[in-house]
Design a protein around this motif. Structure first.
Motif, PDB file in Angstrom:
ATOM      1  N   ARG A  74       0.826  -1.204   0.000  1.00  0.00           N
ATOM      2  CA  ARG A  74       0.000   0.000   0.000  1.00  0.00           C
ATOM      3  C   ARG A  74       0.866   1.261   0.000  1.00  0.00           C
ATOM      4  NH1 ARG A  74      -4.518   2.769  -1.378  1.00  0.00           N
ATOM      5  NH2 ARG A  74      -5.005   4.407   0.157  1.00  0.00           N
ATOM      6  N   GLU A  75       1.938   1.274   0.763  1.00  0.00           N
ATOM      7  CA  GLU A  75       2.808   2.443   0.813  1.00  0.00           C
ATOM      8  C   GLU A  75       3.520   2.671  -0.521  1.00  0.00           C
ATOM      9  OE1 GLU A  75       2.959   4.649   3.152  1.00  0.00           O
ATOM     10  OE2 GLU A  75       1.612   3.549   4.496  1.00  0.00           O
ATOM     11  N   ILE A  76       3.859   1.589  -1.213  1.00  0.00           N
ATOM     12  CA  ILE A  76       4.480   1.717  -2.535  1.00  0.00           C
ATOM     13  C   ILE A  76       3.489   2.316  -3.524  1.00  0.00           C
ATOM     14  CG2 ILE A  76       5.434   0.434  -4.491  1.00  0.00           C
ATOM     15  CD1 ILE A  76       7.379   0.727  -2.183  1.00  0.00           C
ATOM     16  N   VAL A  77       2.243   1.880  -3.476  1.00  0.00           N
ATOM     17  CA  VAL A  77       1.201   2.412  -4.359  1.00  0.00           C
ATOM     18  C   VAL A  77       1.035   3.919  -4.156  1.00  0.00           C
ATOM     19  CG1 VAL A  77      -1.273   2.390  -4.871  1.00  0.00           C
ATOM     20  CG2 VAL A  77      -0.039   0.230  -4.583  1.00  0.00           C
ATOM     21  N   LEU A  78       0.983   4.338  -2.894  1.00  0.00           N
ATOM     22  CA  LEU A  78       0.815   5.767  -2.593  1.00  0.00           C
ATOM     23  C   LEU A  78       2.032   6.576  -3.053  1.00  0.00           C
ATOM     24  CD1 LEU A  78      -0.720   5.530   1.000  1.00  0.00           C
ATOM     25  CD2 LEU A  78      -1.922   6.027  -1.136  1.00  0.00           C
ATOM     26  N   THR A  79       3.213   6.022  -2.871  1.00  0.00           N
ATOM     27  CA  THR A  79       4.441   6.718  -3.269  1.00  0.00           C
ATOM     28  C   THR A  79       4.530   6.848  -4.785  1.00  0.00           C
ATOM     29  OG1 THR A  79       5.550   5.847  -1.303  1.00  0.00           O
ATOM     30  CG2 THR A  79       6.960   6.713  -3.052  1.00  0.00           C
ATOM     31  N   LYS A  80       4.135   5.821  -5.489  1.00  0.00           N
ATOM     32  CA  LYS A  80       4.190   5.813  -6.953  1.00  0.00           C
ATOM     33  C   LYS A  80       3.348   6.936  -7.562  1.00  0.00           C
ATOM     34  CE  LYS A  80       2.990   2.754 -10.810  1.00  0.00           C
ATOM     35  NZ  LYS A  80       2.406   1.429 -11.159  1.00  0.00           N
ATOM     36  N   LYS A  81       2.309   7.372  -6.847  1.00  0.00           N
ATOM     37  CA  LYS A  81       1.449   8.453  -7.354  1.00  0.00           C
ATOM     38  C   LYS A  81       2.165   9.806  -7.331  1.00  0.00           C
ATOM     39  CE  LYS A  81      -2.875   6.254  -5.869  1.00  0.00           C
ATOM     40  NZ  LYS A  81      -4.060   6.362  -4.969  1.00  0.00           N
ATOM     41  N   ILE A  82       3.222   9.906  -6.516  1.00  0.00           N
ATOM     42  CA  ILE A  82       3.899  11.188  -6.310  1.00  0.00           C
ATOM     43  C   ILE A  82       5.252  11.244  -6.997  1.00  0.00           C
ATOM     44  CG2 ILE A  82       4.874  12.730  -4.545  1.00  0.00           C
ATOM     45  CD1 ILE A  82       2.764  11.650  -2.619  1.00  0.00           C
ATOM     46  N   LYS A  83       5.982  10.131  -6.960  1.00  0.00           N
ATOM     47  CA  LYS A  83       7.335  10.110  -7.525  1.00  0.00           C
ATOM     48  C   LYS A  83       7.659   8.716  -8.051  1.00  0.00           C
ATOM     49  CE  LYS A  83       8.546  11.726  -3.598  1.00  0.00           C
ATOM     50  NZ  LYS A  83       9.274  12.347  -2.458  1.00  0.00           N
ATOM     51  N   PRO A  84       8.622   8.578  -8.955  1.00  0.00           N
ATOM     52  CA  PRO A  84       8.942   7.264  -9.518  1.00  0.00           C
ATOM     53  C   PRO A  84       9.415   6.274  -8.455  1.00  0.00           C
ATOM     54  CG  PRO A  84       9.966   9.020 -10.801  1.00  0.00           C
ATOM     55  CD  PRO A  84       9.441   9.656  -9.551  1.00  0.00           C
ATOM     56  N   VAL A  85       8.994   5.032  -8.617  1.00  0.00           N
ATOM     57  CA  VAL A  85       9.448   3.941  -7.756  1.00  0.00           C
ATOM     58  C   VAL A  85       9.988   2.826  -8.655  1.00  0.00           C
ATOM     59  CG1 VAL A  85       8.842   2.220  -6.021  1.00  0.00           C
ATOM     60  CG2 VAL A  85       7.736   4.474  -5.977  1.00  0.00           C
ATOM     61  N   ILE A  86      11.251   2.510  -8.489  1.00  0.00           N
ATOM     62  CA  ILE A  86      11.895   1.439  -9.248  1.00  0.00           C
ATOM     63  C   ILE A  86      12.273   0.334  -8.268  1.00  0.00           C
ATOM     64  CG2 ILE A  86      13.780   0.802 -10.796  1.00  0.00           C
ATOM     65  CD1 ILE A  86      11.881   2.878 -11.986  1.00  0.00           C
ATOM     66  N   ALA A  87      11.968  -0.894  -8.618  1.00  0.00           N
ATOM     67  CA  ALA A  87      12.331  -2.032  -7.760  1.00  0.00           C
ATOM     68  C   ALA A  87      13.581  -2.706  -8.308  1.00  0.00           C
ATOM     69  CB  ALA A  87      11.189  -3.029  -7.682  1.00  0.00           C
ATOM     70  N   SER A  88      14.495  -3.058  -7.406  1.00  0.00           N
ATOM     71  CA  SER A  88      15.698  -3.809  -7.747  1.00  0.00           C
ATOM     72  C   SER A  88      15.700  -5.081  -6.908  1.00  0.00           C
ATOM     73  CB  SER A  88      16.949  -2.982  -7.447  1.00  0.00           C
ATOM     74  OG  SER A  88      18.120  -3.778  -7.522  1.00  0.00           O
ATOM     75  N   PHE A  89      15.708  -6.232  -7.575  1.00  0.00           N
ATOM     76  CA  PHE A  89      15.658  -7.514  -6.872  1.00  0.00           C
ATOM     77  C   PHE A  89      17.058  -8.082  -6.699  1.00  0.00           C
ATOM     78  CE2 PHE A  89      11.079  -8.747  -8.362  1.00  0.00           C
ATOM     79  CZ  PHE A  89      10.569  -7.722  -7.582  1.00  0.00           C
ATOM     80  N   GLY A  90      17.327  -8.617  -5.506  1.00  0.00           N
ATOM     81  CA  GLY A  90      18.602  -9.245  -5.208  1.00  0.00           C
ATOM     82  C   GLY A  90      18.584 -10.733  -5.478  1.00  0.00           C
ATOM     83  N   ASP A  91      19.113 -11.509  -4.538  1.00  0.00           N
ATOM     84  CA  ASP A  91      19.168 -12.965  -4.704  1.00  0.00           C
ATOM     85  C   ASP A  91      17.766 -13.553  -4.843  1.00  0.00           C
ATOM     86  OD1 ASP A  91      22.004 -13.106  -4.389  1.00  0.00           O
ATOM     87  OD2 ASP A  91      21.717 -12.862  -2.238  1.00  0.00           O
ATOM     88  N   VAL A  92      16.856 -13.071  -3.987  1.00  0.00           N
ATOM     89  CA  VAL A  92      15.497 -13.610  -3.939  1.00  0.00           C
ATOM     90  C   VAL A  92      14.505 -12.472  -3.744  1.00  0.00           C
ATOM     91  CG1 VAL A  92      13.901 -15.110  -2.690  1.00  0.00           C
ATOM     92  CG2 VAL A  92      16.285 -15.790  -2.929  1.00  0.00           C
ATOM     93  N   ALA A  93      13.466 -12.463  -4.550  1.00  0.00           N
ATOM     94  CA  ALA A  93      12.337 -11.556  -4.318  1.00  0.00           C
ATOM     95  C   ALA A  93      11.106 -12.347  -4.713  1.00  0.00           C
ATOM     96  CB  ALA A  93      12.472 -10.278  -5.137  1.00  0.00           C
ATOM     97  N   ALA A  94      10.718 -13.246  -3.843  1.00  0.00           N
ATOM     98  CA  ALA A  94       9.681 -14.213  -4.177  1.00  0.00           C
ATOM     99  C   ALA A  94       8.512 -14.133  -3.211  1.00  0.00           C
ATOM    100  CB  ALA A  94      10.271 -15.631  -4.161  1.00  0.00           C
ATOM    101  N   SER A  95       7.361 -14.531  -3.691  1.00  0.00           N
ATOM    102  CA  SER A  95       6.137 -14.574  -2.910  1.00  0.00           C
ATOM    103  C   SER A  95       5.872 -13.190  -2.296  1.00  0.00           C
ATOM    104  CB  SER A  95       6.228 -15.669  -1.844  1.00  0.00           C
ATOM    105  OG  SER A  95       4.941 -16.144  -1.515  1.00  0.00           O
ATOM    106  N   GLY A  96       5.896 -13.061  -0.962  1.00  0.00           N
ATOM    107  CA  GLY A  96       5.685 -11.756  -0.363  1.00  0.00           C
ATOM    108  C   GLY A  96       6.729 -10.748  -0.789  1.00  0.00           C
TER     109      GLY A  96
END
Length: 590
Positions: free
Chosen positions: A369-391
């Motif tokens: 939810r916080e990512i959704v709200l932030t995305k409305k105001i400024k760019p949000v880029i995700a960077s995945f490391g070794d694992v970014a799975a499920s949750g």
């Protein structure tokens, strides 16, 4: 007699008070020593220095400020850790540092995942554009160590050493037989045929679906592993595959014969070569600076005047409610960090750095939810490391863009719950029975002293279905796909990074720095500084907490020996509560 007991009691009280005062004094003494030690540990880089890259230490997302590991005669190499981000920044700085003449990689068994090693390896290859040399030496190279060392200009092996090159293996431990003997039934509720996190509790071997996904991702990891080595060593991937498949590296000389290493040398010969590369005469001592000292004293001291900022939010570890820690994703702490970055007008973009196998579904949704709200105001880029799975995928699926490494493990879009039934253990093994009174039919739902009723199972299954529907809805909205499509690639299936891009779960392969550059570009800023959230824990509080944990871990390992990993898995399973969005297995590199 009364006087005797009075005397004994007074003596005991005196001893307790003395011990308490001694403990307080000891803690204050340690803190004083640490503060003094840290003040005196300012390190400068001398001319003609060699940057010593010790990669056998724990390589984490961020460098922990652990004063205990930096105390003389207390901290050892195995206690040290460094964030991969600091390794990368240090190598970037060293490229243009005239005092650094070359890099020496010392690695036997790196404590890092595949994607983290790829990040460091990319930084090493970039360092070589400076025309400065990198040499690697070890008495023993494990496969992970060799993957890192293969980025060097020259790879050396001890004449009596060993190079392990045999391919990758995935193995799952199953507990059903042990649970049956104990009289424990694992009652499973899940969505997704590939959601195999629960299989060890009700099966004795891998399901066909699980075997299918493990085969796919393991070969994906292996392909990336071989391709990197092939390019650096100018050996075809087919040749490398055959070398591993036939286990051709059996003696040190075999490693030279198959061009896996350049020469067999002893440490004194390596030192002489480093002296030559750094411009030192052989009669003089070699001047070195460790990557830890260089990152702490040189890189972090670089001033910046840029008012515009890119915030990096580190989401590392299992996802749970509450504050969590530096190694756990607490929904309260991470949410607060995201809000802080959103409300700061100087911060123009956010990079969400995720390294997590998942965890609590509820906590994941709170962060999403916080990512959704932030995305409305400024760019949000995700960077995945070794694992970014499920949750771990859930919390990032709303980002504007998702970057993965080719060997990142991601996906696992599925949900499960485990409700243990200890009835046979209590009744038949321990002779314990339960009885009671309740005011409602479902007042004792989730009881662990009896099996679930059909009605209770239906309630839990519906709840799991609801969470799964929310999950695929969030992903569909974030990835701009239909729910039906996300469901078709979901079902708990795990994907490797290159496949994640192909099927639309990620946007492109790229490293951590690529994600930061993309965030700045999307925010239309060129001159910017980096800020990191959430703030690291107080180092002196961490010192006391870490000391307790290390003592507990030490005695547990001494007592359990080879069974310690089993204890860890059981402890982790018991500590989980609520519906889980979690990757089905852990990945360790050997």
């Amino acid at each position: 007699m009364r006087e005797f007991f009075k005397y004994v009691f007074a003596t005991v009280v005196g001893v307790v008070i003395s011990l308490a005062l001694f403990l307080v004094f000891f803690v204050l003494l340690i803190i004083g020593i640490v503060k003094t030690s840290l003040k005196e540990q300012k390190v400068s880089v001398n001319s003609n220095s060699v940057l010593l890259l010790n990669l056998d230490q724990s390589i984490t997302e961020r460098t922990a400020d652990d004063p205990l590991s930096r105390l003389p005669l207390v901290g050892s190499d195995e206690d040290k850790s460094i964030g991969f981000n600091d390794v990368i920044r240090a190598l970037q700085k060293a490229k243009t540092d005239d005092n650094i003449k070359c890099v020496y990689i010392n690695v036997t068994s790196p404590q890092a995942g595949f994607a983290t090693m790829r990040e460091i390896r990319d930084a090493l290859i970039d360092f070589k554009t400076s025309k400065k040399k990198i040499i690697a030496y070890s008495e023993v190279y494990t496969q992970g160590a060799y993957y890192l060392a293969s980025a060097a200009d020259k790879i050396y092996l001890n004449p009596e050493g060993a190079l392990e090159f045999k391919g990758l293996k995935s193995e799952t431990m199953f507990f059903k037989g042990a649970l049956d003997k104990l009289g424990i039934e694992a009652q499973i509720v899940r969505v997704g045929n590939y959601k195999s996190a629960v299989e060890p509790f009700f099966a004795e071997k891998m399901s066909d679906k699980n075997r299918e996904q493990v085969t796919a991702y393991l070969h994906g990891l292996y392909d990336t592993f071989l391709e990197g080595i092939a390019k650096s060593r100018n050996i075809s991937t087919e040749t490398l595959y055959q070398i591993a498949d036939d286990y051709k590296i059996r003696q040190p000389q075999d490693a030279v014969a198959y061009k896996m290493v350049d020469e067999l040398k002893y440490k004194d010969q390596i030192i002489d070569e480093l002296k030559t590369l750094s411009g030192k005469e052989k009669k003089n001592d070699l001047t070195t600076i460790s990557i830890n000292d260089y990152a702490r004293n040189v890189v972090k001291d670089q001033p910046t005047s840029a008012s515009q900022k890119v915030a990096i939010i580190y989401a590392n570890g299992d996802i749970m409610g509450g504050d969590g820690s530096d190694h756990q994703i607490g929904s309260e702490r991470i949410s607060k960090a995201i809000r802080k970055a959103r409300l700061d007008t100087d911060i123009k973009a956010v990079v969400l750095r995720v390294n997590s196998p998942g965890g609590s579904a509820l906590a994941s949704d709170v962060i999403w939810r916080e990512i959704v709200l932030t995305k409305k105001i400024k760019p949000v880029i995700a960077s995945f490391g070794d694992v970014a799975a499920s949750g771990g995928y859930y919390i990032a699926c709303a980002a504007d863009s998702i970057f993965v490494q080719p060997n990142t493990i991601t996906g696992s879009i599925g949900v499960f719950g485990i409700i243990p039934n200890f009835q046979k253990l209590f009744n038949d093994k321990l002779g314990i029975t339960f009885d009671g009174v309740k005011t409602g039919k479902y007042a004792d739902i989730m009881s662990v002293d009896r099996p679930m009723t059909a009605g209770e199972r239906l309630i839990v299954q519906n709840d799991v279905n609801r969470v799964y529907d929310s999950f695929i809805t969030r992903v569909a909205d974030g990835r701009k796909r239909t729910k039906a499509y996300i469901d078709s690639i979901g079902g708990g299936r795990v994907w490797v990074g290159t496949d994640a891009v192909r099927i639309g779960l990620a946007d492109r392969t790229g490293n951590f720095n690529d994600a930061i550059i993309a965030a700045a570009k999307k925010a239309k800023i060129k001159d910017y500084s980096i800020v990191e959230y959430p703030e690291m824990r107080d180092p002196f509080k961490s010192l006391m907490d870490n000391t307790t944990d290390k003592i507990r871990t030490y005695y547990a390992k001494q007592e359990l020996g080879a069974s310690y990993p089993i204890y860890q898995q059981i402890k982790s399973a018991v500590s989980r509560s609520g519906i889980q969005t979690r990757m089905p297995f852990e990945i360790k590199i050997q």
